[in-house]
Design an enzyme around this catalytic site. Structure first.
Site, PDB file in Angstrom:
ATOM      1  N   ASP A   1       0.370  -7.625   1.811  1.00 16.26           N
ATOM      2  CA  ASP A   1       0.534  -6.200   1.849  1.00 16.26           C
ATOM      3  C   ASP A   1       2.137  -6.175   1.700  1.00 16.26           C
ATOM      4  O   ASP A   1       2.889  -5.860   2.734  1.00 16.26           O
ATOM      5  CB  ASP A   1      -0.026  -5.351   3.001  1.00 16.26           C
TER       6      ASP A   1
ATOM      7  N   SER B   1       4.310   2.666   8.117  1.00 13.57           N
ATOM      8  CA  SER B   1       3.834   1.617   7.346  1.00 13.57           C
ATOM      9  C   SER B   1       4.856   1.267   6.520  1.00 13.57           C
ATOM     10  O   SER B   1       5.826   2.116   5.945  1.00 13.57           O
ATOM     11  CB  SER B   1       3.012   2.118   6.147  1.00 13.57           C
TER      12      SER B   1
ATOM     13  N   HIS C   1       0.724  -1.239  -0.256  1.00 11.44           N
ATOM     14  CA  HIS C   1       0.058  -0.126   0.065  1.00 11.44           C
ATOM     15  C   HIS C   1       0.876   1.251   0.017  1.00 11.44           C
ATOM     16  O   HIS C   1       0.426   2.315  -0.251  1.00 11.44           O
ATOM     17  CB  HIS C   1      -1.085   0.024   1.196  1.00 11.44           C
TER      18      HIS C   1
END
Length: 247
Positions: free
Chosen positions: A120, A216, A76
């Site tokens: 992910d 992230s 992402h």
């Protein structure tokens, strides 16, 4: 026990022949409750930066060096073209003192699901090899099928928010968090997202320490091995909501 099986297969596939010569809006990719640390202690940590018009590049996500030419991050974090990103290495400060490398190729996991944040993981191939030294070094990957014990202590690091919607620090921070029971994690997060077999959870039931916005794609490491990638979670360091990491 939590079994580590997923992203390492993608890494192995992408590195064959290589010579060493945005999750859902309500779920934030996510160091709260940690402390400032020096890059020499976490030399595999990088800042994945994205171009913002005339402002140049700014911090976007974390990542981990796995070889001189390859960095692993969250899928992402890598949904634009390669020219939109650079990787910044070798500095505790995300805006100065380090070295920037252009991204040549982006390989997102072919099964990445934007809605569920499953699979992910992404690989960034760099245009030039990273100059390795005590501030830039590759992290060892956990082997396919390797198991990580619940309650094993892990290190999560990054330049993300230090609290919910708080000020994003320029200096690298890290926190020690325990690997969380997988079934309990899935139950606690059931109303917010699905915890799949490609995910591992870490954090305290009481909250207080966690990754946060801006972390992230960064590393979750146990005994010097990469066992997870910061992926998603409900808020940051909230009780009853451990962080969720891609594997």
């Amino acid at each position: 026990l939590t079994t580590v099986i997923s992203y390492f297969a993608l890494v192995a596939f992408a590195l064959v022949g290589v010579s060493y010569a945005t999750p859902k809006a309500s779920i934030n990719g996510r160091i709260v409750g940690g402390e400032m640390t020096d890059i020499s202690l976490i030399p595999y940590q990088v800042s994945v930066q994205t171009a913002i018009s005339s402002y140049g590049f700014i911090h976007h996500c974390g990542g981990s060096i796995i070889s001189p030419r390859w960095v692993v991050t969250a899928a992402h974090c890598a949904q634009k073209t390669n020219s939109a990103y650079q990787v910044y290495t070798g500095s505790s400060n995300k805006v100065e003192g380090g070295q920037a490398y252009r991204v040549k190729t982006i390989i997102n996991h072919p099964l990445y699901d934007e809605e569920t944040t499953d699979y992910d993981v992404a690989l960034l191939e760099l245009a030039e090899p990273i100059v390795m030294n005590y501030k830039t070094a590759a992290i060892e990957l956990a082997e396919v099928g390797e198991e990580v014990e619940t309650d094993a202590m892990a290190i999560v690091s990054g330049w993300g928010d230090t609290k919910n919607f708080g000020e994003e620090p320029n200096m690298l921070r890290s926190a020690e968090v325990p690997i969380f029971d997988q079934e309990l994690c899935a139950y606690l997060n059931a109303n917010h997202g699905v915890v799949t077999e490609r995910m591992i959870c870490a954090g305290y039931l009481a909250g207080g320490r966690d990754s946060c916005q801006g972390d992230s794609g960064g590393p979750l490491a146990v005994d010097g091995k990469l066992v997870g990638i910061v992926s998603w979670g409900v808020g940051c360091a909230q009780s009853n909501f451990p962080g969720v990491y891609g594997i």
